[in-house]
Motif scaffolding. Structure first.
Motif: not given
Ligand code: AKB
Length: 317
Positions: A181-190, A274-285
């Motif tokens: 149910g996540g937006t980033t799940d593709y990066a596991v499924e791949i 649409a969800i992914a487009n609303s999230w950061p490209n990369s965060m400052d940690h």
């Protein structure tokens, strides 16, 4: 942390966190709580387990008393894409579990870890090198619940002295339990599809950059934050943490280094996009680096080699 209760132990993070913590701490002091999804045999046999619902405060309190729990790790959450299918239910599950956890740990004067997420940011947030402290107006019910949980965590710390801490996790890539149910799940499924079929149909478009992290780094970050000297923590409930940022083309290219015939097609899911487009490209940690020494160990290259190696052995025998 001494006596630890993990809520949501059957999920993507919980199923790896429980064995990880049982290796570091006394295994009989790490209690795995689950609701309906069964736990792995490793977890069931490796220490105490409780079937309970984090929405039921009285049952949770009884478990906390039974094991003299001093720390709750609350991993219960309906993730971003699934939450959009039923917002009231997502809000109820995400917030009730959080509030029950905080209220109980207020009583026993304990500590709470709650994962926040890149989902706590929104389209008006600066997208590149997203600052630790910045504008947060998320446009998913999941993100709104994460911002509320960050603020509640701060509130219970300031007002009642609960030792609340948390990380804004990026997409987490792992090979034990699939996310759901996540937006980033593709990066596991791949990786699963690459190993099984040498091809993948991606539901986010090329050029969609998101922060990501490999599970071993995510687990270590949690323990390092929970064991950090509290006098050094200025942020507590919401540290940006990341290990890498990539788009679908880059992960496909990393897989092709090991599997030159790997093919990727696109079939974009408009809700997830649409969800992914609303999230950061990369965060400052840098706040996490400065306040408790955060440093990722895996990048896209080393994670890909490890994922393909582990999944090939498991799925292909
Ligand atoms: C999701 O995609 O919803 C989660 C997250 C980034 O919080 N994996």
């Amino acid at each position: 942390m001494k006596n630890i209760l993990i809520l949501g132990a059957a999920g993507q993070i919980g199923s790896e966190l429980v064995p990880y913590l049982r290796k570091i701490y006394n295994p009989s002091s790490v209690v795995a709580a689950y609701r309906s999804t069964p736990l792995t045999d490793e977890i069931m046999q490796g220490g105490p387990c409780e079937k309970m619902d984090a929405m039921e405060a009285e049952k949770m309190y009884a478990v906390v008393k039974k094991y003299n729990i001093d720390t709750i790790i609350n991993l219960v959450a309906v993730l971003s894409a699934k939450g959009e299918a039923n917002p009231p239910l997502a809000w109820k599950i995400n917030m009730d579990s959080m509030l029950n956890t905080l209220e109980i740990m207020k009583e026993v004067k304990g500590a709470v870890f709650t994962p926040s997420s890149i989902g706590a940011f929104g389209p008006t947030t600066p997208m590149d090198n997203t600052p630790q402290d910045t504008l947060m107006r998320p446009t998913t019910v999941y993100g709104i619940s994460k911002v509320a949980a960050e603020l509640l965590g701060d509130y219970y710390h300031i007002k009642f002295g609960v030792d609340t801490r948390g990380l804004r996790y990026p997409g987490i890539i792992s090979n034990v339990t699939l996310p759901g149910g996540g937006t980033t799940d593709y990066a596991v499924e791949i990786y699963y599809e690459a190993v099984k079929n040498h091809r993948y149909t991606c539901n986010l478009g090329a050029g969609t950059f998101l922060d990501m992290m490999y599970m071993p780094d995510a687990l270590r970050a949690l323990v390092e934050l929970m064991e950090a000297d509290p006098s050094k923590l200025k942020h507590r409930n919401c540290f940006n943490v990341s290990a890498m940022s990539f788009d679908p083309e880059m992960i496909a290219a990393a897989i092709r280094v090991h599997m030159p015939d790997f093919k990727m097609e696109y079939q974009v899911d408009p809700v997830k996009q649409a969800i992914a487009n609303s999230w950061p490209n990369s965060m400052d940690h840098s706040a996490a680096q400065e306040e408790w020494g955060w440093k990722p160990e895996y990048d896209l290259k080393s994670m890909t080699a490890d994922m393909l190696n582990i999944l090939s052995k498991r799925l292909l025998g």
